[in-house]
Design a protein around this motif. Structure first.
Motif, PDB file in Angstrom:
ATOM      1  N   THR A 178      -5.844  -0.217 -37.265  1.00 50.97           N
ATOM      2  CA  THR A 178      -4.684  -0.145 -38.137  1.00 50.97           C
ATOM      3  C   THR A 178      -5.035  -0.802 -39.454  1.00 50.97           C
ATOM      4  O   THR A 178      -5.708  -1.839 -39.474  1.00 50.97           O
ATOM      5  CB  THR A 178      -3.486  -0.887 -37.514  1.00 50.97           C
ATOM      6  OG1 THR A 178      -3.292  -0.435 -36.183  1.00 50.97           O
ATOM      7  CG2 THR A 178      -2.216  -0.639 -38.303  1.00 50.97           C
TER       8      THR A 178
ATOM      9  N   ASN B 243       2.805   0.238 -37.501  1.00 49.08           N
ATOM     10  CA  ASN B 243       2.466   0.724 -36.166  1.00 49.08           C
ATOM     11  C   ASN B 243       1.555   1.926 -36.246  1.00 49.08           C
ATOM     12  O   ASN B 243       1.568   2.670 -37.228  1.00 49.08           O
ATOM     13  CB  ASN B 243       3.742   1.140 -35.423  1.00 49.08           C
ATOM     14  CG  ASN B 243       4.636  -0.034 -35.121  1.00 49.08           C
ATOM     15  OD1 ASN B 243       4.324  -1.168 -35.443  1.00 49.08           O
ATOM     16  ND2 ASN B 243       5.770   0.252 -34.513  1.00 49.08           N
ATOM     17  N   LYS B 244       0.790   2.107 -35.183  1.00 53.27           N
ATOM     18  CA  LYS B 244      -0.021   3.313 -35.036  1.00 53.27           C
ATOM     19  C   LYS B 244      -0.027   3.687 -33.575  1.00 53.27           C
ATOM     20  O   LYS B 244      -0.242   2.822 -32.717  1.00 53.27           O
ATOM     21  CB  LYS B 244      -1.440   3.062 -35.529  1.00 53.27           C
ATOM     22  CG  LYS B 244      -2.311   4.306 -35.551  1.00 53.27           C
ATOM     23  CD  LYS B 244      -3.639   3.971 -36.203  1.00 53.27           C
ATOM     24  CE  LYS B 244      -4.509   5.189 -36.388  1.00 53.27           C
ATOM     25  NZ  LYS B 244      -5.795   4.859 -37.050  1.00 53.27           N
ATOM     26  N   GLU B 245       0.203   4.948 -33.297  1.00 54.31           N
ATOM     27  CA  GLU B 245       0.294   5.409 -31.916  1.00 54.31           C
ATOM     28  C   GLU B 245      -0.799   6.412 -31.621  1.00 54.31           C
ATOM     29  O   GLU B 245      -1.120   7.280 -32.442  1.00 54.31           O
ATOM     30  CB  GLU B 245       1.671   6.032 -31.674  1.00 54.31           C
ATOM     31  CG  GLU B 245       1.947   6.402 -30.242  1.00 54.31           C
ATOM     32  CD  GLU B 245       3.383   6.884 -30.042  1.00 54.31           C
ATOM     33  OE1 GLU B 245       4.297   6.305 -30.653  1.00 54.31           O
ATOM     34  OE2 GLU B 245       3.562   7.855 -29.280  1.00 54.31           O
ATOM     35  N   ASP B 246      -1.371   6.309 -30.417  1.00 51.54           N
ATOM     36  CA  ASP B 246      -2.382   7.265 -29.972  1.00 51.54           C
ATOM     37  C   ASP B 246      -2.224   7.433 -28.471  1.00 51.54           C
ATOM     38  O   ASP B 246      -2.680   6.595 -27.688  1.00 51.54           O
ATOM     39  CB  ASP B 246      -3.785   6.771 -30.314  1.00 51.54           C
ATOM     40  CG  ASP B 246      -4.865   7.785 -29.962  1.00 51.54           C
ATOM     41  OD1 ASP B 246      -6.059   7.491 -30.179  1.00 51.54           O
ATOM     42  OD2 ASP B 246      -4.531   8.876 -29.449  1.00 51.54           O
TER      43      ASP B 246
ATOM     44  N   ARG C  30      -0.966   6.945 -25.021  1.00 51.87           N
ATOM     45  CA  ARG C  30      -0.221   5.867 -24.368  1.00 51.87           C
ATOM     46  C   ARG C  30      -0.381   4.530 -25.078  1.00 51.87           C
ATOM     47  O   ARG C  30       0.211   3.543 -24.648  1.00 51.87           O
ATOM     48  CB  ARG C  30      -0.718   5.736 -22.925  1.00 51.87           C
ATOM     49  CG  ARG C  30      -0.427   6.953 -22.056  1.00 51.87           C
ATOM     50  CD  ARG C  30      -0.848   6.726 -20.595  1.00 51.87           C
ATOM     51  NE  ARG C  30      -2.276   6.520 -20.432  1.00 51.87           N
ATOM     52  CZ  ARG C  30      -2.835   5.368 -20.063  1.00 51.87           C
ATOM     53  NH1 ARG C  30      -2.091   4.296 -19.832  1.00 51.87           N
ATOM     54  NH2 ARG C  30      -4.152   5.276 -19.925  1.00 51.87           N
TER      55      ARG C  30
ATOM     56  N   THR D 257      -0.173   1.993 -28.423  1.00 51.74           N
ATOM     57  CA  THR D 257       0.457   1.723 -29.715  1.00 51.74           C
ATOM     58  C   THR D 257      -0.046   0.383 -30.235  1.00 51.74           C
ATOM     59  O   THR D 257       0.019  -0.617 -29.524  1.00 51.74           O
ATOM     60  CB  THR D 257       1.990   1.674 -29.601  1.00 51.74           C
ATOM     61  OG1 THR D 257       2.470   2.936 -29.139  1.00 51.74           O
ATOM     62  CG2 THR D 257       2.621   1.360 -30.953  1.00 51.74           C
TER      63      THR D 257
ATOM     64  N   GLN E 242       0.311  -2.516 -33.180  1.00 51.66           N
ATOM     65  CA  GLN E 242       1.346  -3.029 -34.079  1.00 51.66           C
ATOM     66  C   GLN E 242       0.789  -4.236 -34.826  1.00 51.66           C
ATOM     67  O   GLN E 242       0.143  -5.095 -34.223  1.00 51.66           O
ATOM     68  CB  GLN E 242       2.570  -3.429 -33.244  1.00 51.66           C
ATOM     69  CG  GLN E 242       3.842  -3.657 -33.995  1.00 51.66           C
ATOM     70  CD  GLN E 242       4.981  -3.837 -33.003  1.00 51.66           C
ATOM     71  OE1 GLN E 242       5.163  -4.923 -32.451  1.00 51.66           O
ATOM     72  NE2 GLN E 242       5.735  -2.778 -32.781  1.00 51.66           N
TER      73      GLN E 242
ATOM     74  N   ARG F  98       1.493   2.097 -22.499  1.00 46.53           N
ATOM     75  CA  ARG F  98       2.587   2.631 -21.686  1.00 46.53           C
ATOM     76  C   ARG F  98       2.032   3.272 -20.429  1.00 46.53           C
ATOM     77  O   ARG F  98       0.881   3.760 -20.420  1.00 46.53           O
ATOM     78  CB  ARG F  98       3.370   3.679 -22.479  1.00 46.53           C
ATOM     79  CG  ARG F  98       4.186   3.129 -23.620  1.00 46.53           C
ATOM     80  CD  ARG F  98       5.005   4.259 -24.268  1.00 46.53           C
ATOM     81  NE  ARG F  98       4.144   5.306 -24.787  1.00 46.53           N
ATOM     82  CZ  ARG F  98       3.487   5.225 -25.947  1.00 46.53           C
ATOM     83  NH1 ARG F  98       3.584   4.145 -26.690  1.00 46.53           N
ATOM     84  NH2 ARG F  98       2.745   6.218 -26.354  1.00 46.53           N
TER      85      ARG F  98
END
Lengths: 113, 114
Positions: free
Chosen positions: A50, A55-58, A60, A62, A64, A77
Motif C-alpha cells: 500500500t 485501504n487495499k483489497e486483494d 480475502r 485487505t 489498511q 477473511r
C-alpha cells in the motif's frame, strides 16, 4: 524502541475466522507498506503493498494504513488452514532501489480446522 | 520462470571457516539484496547490488562481502564464521525502480555454524 514493532504471536484461530494482523512504526516518513507471507522453511512472498494511507483489497486480504496512528493492519477473511504461516510487515520511504525496507519480526498465524 | 533460486539449500560449517552462498535472480530483475533472518526474527538487510556495485549496506561487519556478476546473479561471502552467523540467508531480486514493490525472495540458505 524498534522502528517497526510486530507481535510475534502465535495467533491461533478457527477456520473461517477473520484475522487481524498489525504493526506499529515510529518513522513517520514511511510511505510504502508491504505485507509478506512466509511459510515454514521458505522465503517470504510479497502479498500486497500500500502506498501512503488507505485501504487495499486483494481477494480475502485487505491491507489498511493509518499514518496518523502509525499503525498498519492486514485482515484475512474466511481464513483457511493454508493461511497458517508467519506474516511479516515491511516499510520503506519509497519504492525504488535506494530505499531499503525495514521488516517487523513477523506474526505466526495458525488456522486450525 | 524459475523465480529466485539460491544454493545451497542447507550447509553446516565450522567456526572460523568461510562460506559462499549463491543467488540467481528472477528473469528481468537487475537488483539483488541479501538478508539474514535469525530464528523468530524478521529479515535484516545485509547489502544490495545493482549494476555490479554494492549500492547499500546494512549494519554488518566487513566479514560479509558480496559480488554481482554481469548476468545479475550474486554471491554472498562470509569469512571467519561465528556461531552467531547461524541463520537463514535470503536473497531478494527486483527491478531497481521497484525494489520494494516487486521484490521476490528465494527459498533461502540455512547456514549452521558449529
Amino acid at each position: 524502541q524498534k522502528e517497526v514493532e510486530q507481535d510475534p504471536g502465535p495467533l491461533s484461530v478457527p477456520e473461517g475466522a477473520i484475522v487481524s494482523l498489525n504493526c506499529t512504526y515510529s518513522n513517520s516518513a514511511f510511505q510504502y507498506f508491504m505485507w509478506y507471507r512466509q511459510y515454514s522453511r521458505k522465503g517470504p512472498e510479497l502479498l500486497m503493498y500500500t502506498y501512503s494511507s488507505g485501504n487495499k483489497e486483494d481477494g480475502r486480504f485487505t491491507a489498511q494504513v493509518d499514518k496518523s496512528s502509525k499503525y498498519i493492519s492486514l485482515f484475512i477473511r474466511d481464513s483457511q488452514p493454508s493461511d497458517s504461516a508467519t506474516y511479516l510487515c515491511a516499510m520503506s520511504l519509497a519504492a525504488g532501489g535506494s530505499y531499503i525496507p525495514t521488516f517487523g519480526r513477523g506474526t505466526s498465524l495458525i488456522v486450525h480446522p | 520462470d524459475a523465480g529466485v533460486t539460491q544454493s545451497p539449500t542447507h550447509l553446516i560449517k565450522t567456526r572460523g571457516q568461510q562460506v559462499t552462498l549463491r543467488c540467481s535472480p528472477k528473469s528481468g530483475h537487475d537488483t539483488v539484496s541479501w538478508y539474514q533472518q535469525a530464528l523468530g526474527q524478521g529479515p535484516q538487510f545485509i547489502f544490495q547490488y545493482y549494476e555490479e556495485e554494492e549500492r547499500q549496506r546494512g549494519n554488518f561487519p566487513d566479514r560479509f562481502s558480496g559480488h554481482q556478476f554481469p548476468n545479475y546473479s550474486s554471491e554472498l561471502n562470509v569469512n571467519a564464521l561465528l556461531l552467531g552467523d547461524s541463520a537463514l540467508y535470503l536473497c531478494a531480486s527486483s527491478p531497481w525502480a521497484d525494489s520494494n514493490t516487486e521484490a521476490f525472495f528465494g527459498q533461502g540458505t540455512r547456514l549452521t555454524v558449529v
